[in-house]
Design an enzyme around this catalytic site. Structure first.
Site, mmCIF file in Angstrom:
data_model
loop_
_atom_site.group_PDB
_atom_site.id
_atom_site.type_symbol
_atom_site.label_atom_id
_atom_site.label_comp_id
_atom_site.label_asym_id
_atom_site.label_seq_id
_atom_site.Cartn_x
_atom_site.Cartn_y
_atom_site.Cartn_z
ATOM 1 N N GLY A 29 0.827 -1.206 0.000
ATOM 2 C CA GLY A 29 0.000 0.000 0.000
ATOM 3 C C GLY A 29 0.857 1.249 0.000
ATOM 4 N N ALA A 53 -0.840 -1.915 4.706
ATOM 5 C CA ALA A 53 -1.436 -0.579 4.888
ATOM 6 C C ALA A 53 -2.293 -0.285 3.665
ATOM 7 C CB ALA A 53 -0.332 0.459 5.065
ATOM 8 N N GLY A 80 -5.612 0.487 3.707
ATOM 9 C CA GLY A 80 -6.809 1.283 3.977
ATOM 10 C C GLY A 80 -7.399 0.950 5.326
ATOM 11 N N HIS A 130 11.501 37.257 7.203
ATOM 12 C CA HIS A 130 12.596 36.731 6.389
ATOM 13 C C HIS A 130 13.720 36.251 7.299
ATOM 14 C CE1 HIS A 130 15.299 36.327 3.011
ATOM 15 N NE2 HIS A 130 16.209 37.027 3.671
#
Ligand SMILES: Cc1cc2nc3c(=O)[nH]c(=O)nc-3n(C[C@H](O)[C@H](O)[C@H](O)COP(=O)(O)OP(=O)(O)OC[C@H]3O[C@@H](n4cnc5c(N)ncnc54)[C@H](O)[C@@H]3O)c2cc1C
Length: 464
Positions: A182, A269, A271, A443
């Site tokens: 998966g 993996a 779902g 920044h």
């Protein structure tokens, strides 16, 4: 006769259920929560938190070992050690600390916690099977927040070396070889972490691409990093069997060619499915939305005063969605006239680099006949990203062409998950490109790429 009567009964103490109970307690609602396992649910105990802890530990190990360092930075390092038992204990300590925190919040807000497995008797009554016997609880309103569980593969059942995400996040040792079945976010997050820890990782995905829900521009930097980590990607492949004795996984490709991969462990993996086992949901005969409970914009089910929140209500299966639904339902039960009107739910994939997706992409907007303008800014031109040695990735802003209201922000980059709140806030507040362009961003920060992408959307980029 019921043993306990309350105004609100919440079944399941995951991020949906416990947030609902805490908010209800704050609003003075007499609330009971029943949990069959540990407080905190999937997210806190076996999902979001432990996975992110191990992902971070893996990042540190990889970086300290030198392979994660920028070659031009002049830093060399060799042979770091890892005491995996300690790493797992560190992860478990984080979980247990949060666990205790949630427990004390429930207590502070006078929520009664019953440790047990709940089963519906009818729409107003639940039986809880506890260590001390059966307790009957009747309530004016009931919230179903029982979450989800990993889907199993018939040909490669869980057990021994074949694990779900919960198993692999507590495995006893780092496997030398790991096959991940998966290529969705859970498989990729965990697969990447183990590759950084030294496992030889293979990812088996039946589709043409990993992370099929994201477009190419978002997925490409992740694919490049997987290549750098020597992760083998088998796309359009299916895993068809596992041999325990020789620890090998059998796969088949689109042309029906079979091959065998060494796999000390397998992570399945593929779902998740809603968790209703033993809940007696059939007693309520609720209308469903596929496998999930159908709800309206107030999380009401078809039965009066029975609500459903979180993973049991379908995609996106995310902790913060469950929490937001839980809080809303508590407020509705307290008398507030709330409905679900969120403009977006941010989604993050904690891969390397991370992917953030908030709102609509230009192509999703086109499907809804919305004309858009987009602006984009690469991290390769962002000073902060360069100073971190991570120039891979970009931020893309999508706005409605007619009024420049931002409807989607997508990005990929190291550490970009921390910008997801800014993105969600911009969309939720209805910001226009001009609003972001007119804001001063500090920044040097990665967030400046969001500013620049918005400027680009207005055709006035400064650094591009
Ligand atoms: C490895 C992994 C990583 C993840 N990472 C993320 C992430 O980074 N970000 C994110 O947003 N989401 C992530 N998720 C998804 C997230 O965990 C879920 O979306 C979230 O936990 C759903 O919350 P919930 O309250 O609906 O259900 P759950 O958290 O599943 O909780 C449900 C609870 O109900 C209990 N229960 C079930 N049935 C009964 C019963 N009959 N009686 C009593 N109690 C019962 C269960 O024991 C459980 O504790 C991840 C999931 C996994 C598996």
């Amino acid at each position: 006769m019921s043993d306990i009567h309350c105004k609100l009964l919440v079944i399941g103490a995951g991020p949906g259920g416990y947030a609902c109970a805490i908010r209800a307690g704050q609003l003075g609602i007499d609330t009971v929560i029943v949990e069959r396992n540990k407080i905190g649910g999937t997210c806190l105990n076996i999902g979001c938190i432990p996975s992110k802890a191990l992902i971070h530990a893996a990042d540190e190990f990889h970086r300290i070992g030198g392979s994660g360092l920028h070659p031009g930075m002049g830093i060399t390092a060799q042979n770091p050690g890892i005491d995996w038992t300690k790493t797992i204990a560190w992860k478990d300590a984080i979980v247990s600390r949060l666990n205790k925190g949630v427990k004390s919040l429930l207590k502070k807000n006078a929520v009664r916690h019953i440790a047990g497995r709940a089963r519906f008797v009818d729409g107003k009554t639940v039986e809880a099977e506890t260590d001390k016997g059966r307790i009957v609880i009747s309530a004016q309103a009931i919230v179903i927040a029982t979450g989800s569980a990993p889907m199993a593969l018939e040909a490669i059942p869980f057990g021994g070396p074949v694990m779900s995400s919960a198993g692999i996040l507590s495995c006893e040792q780092i496997p030398q070889t790991l096959s991940v079945i998966g290529g969705g976010y859970i498989g990729l997050e965990i697969g990447t972490a183990f590759a950084k820890l030294g496992s030889a990782v293979t990812i088996i995905e039946s589709e043409e691409s990993i992370l099929p829900q994201y477009d190419r521009e978002l997925v490409e930097p992740v694919t490049k990093m997987l290549e750098k980590l020597d992760v083998k990607l088998l796309k359009q492949h299916e895993a068809i069997g596992y041999s325990g004795p020789d620890r090998t996984l059998k796969t088949i490709d689109a042309e029906q060619n079979e091959s065998t991969i060494a796999a000390e462990n397998v992570l399945v993996a593929v779902g998740r499915k809603p968790s209703f086992d033993g809940l007696g949901l059939e007693e309520l005969a609720l209308p469903m939305n596929g496998p999930f409970i159908a709800i309206d914009d107030r999380c009401r089910t078809a039965m009066n005063n029975v609500y459903a929140i979180g993973d049991v209500t379908g995609a996106p299966l995310l902790a913060h969605r469950a929490t937001a639904q839980g809080v809303m339902v508590a407020e509705i039960i307290a008398g507030s006239k709330r409905t679900w009107n969120q403009a977006c739910i941010p989604e993050i994939c904690f891969t390397d680099p991370e992917i953030v997706s908030v709102g609509l992409s230009a192509s999703a907007a086109a499907q809804q006949q919305i004309e858009t303008v987009t602006g984009k800014f690469p991290f390769a031109a962002n000073g902060r990203a360069l100073s971190l040695g991570r120039e891979d990735g970009m931020i893309r802003v999508t706005a409605r062409a007619e009024d420049h209201i931002i409807i989607g922000i997508h990005g990929v980059g190291a550490g970009i998950s921390e910008l997801s709140g800014n993105f969600a806030l911009a969309i939720e507040m209805g910001a226009r490109l001009e609003d972001v362009a007119g804001t001063i961003f500090a920044h040097p920060t990665l967030a400046e790429a969001f500013h620049e992408a918005s400027l680009d959307g207005l055709d006035m980029p400064l650094h591009k």
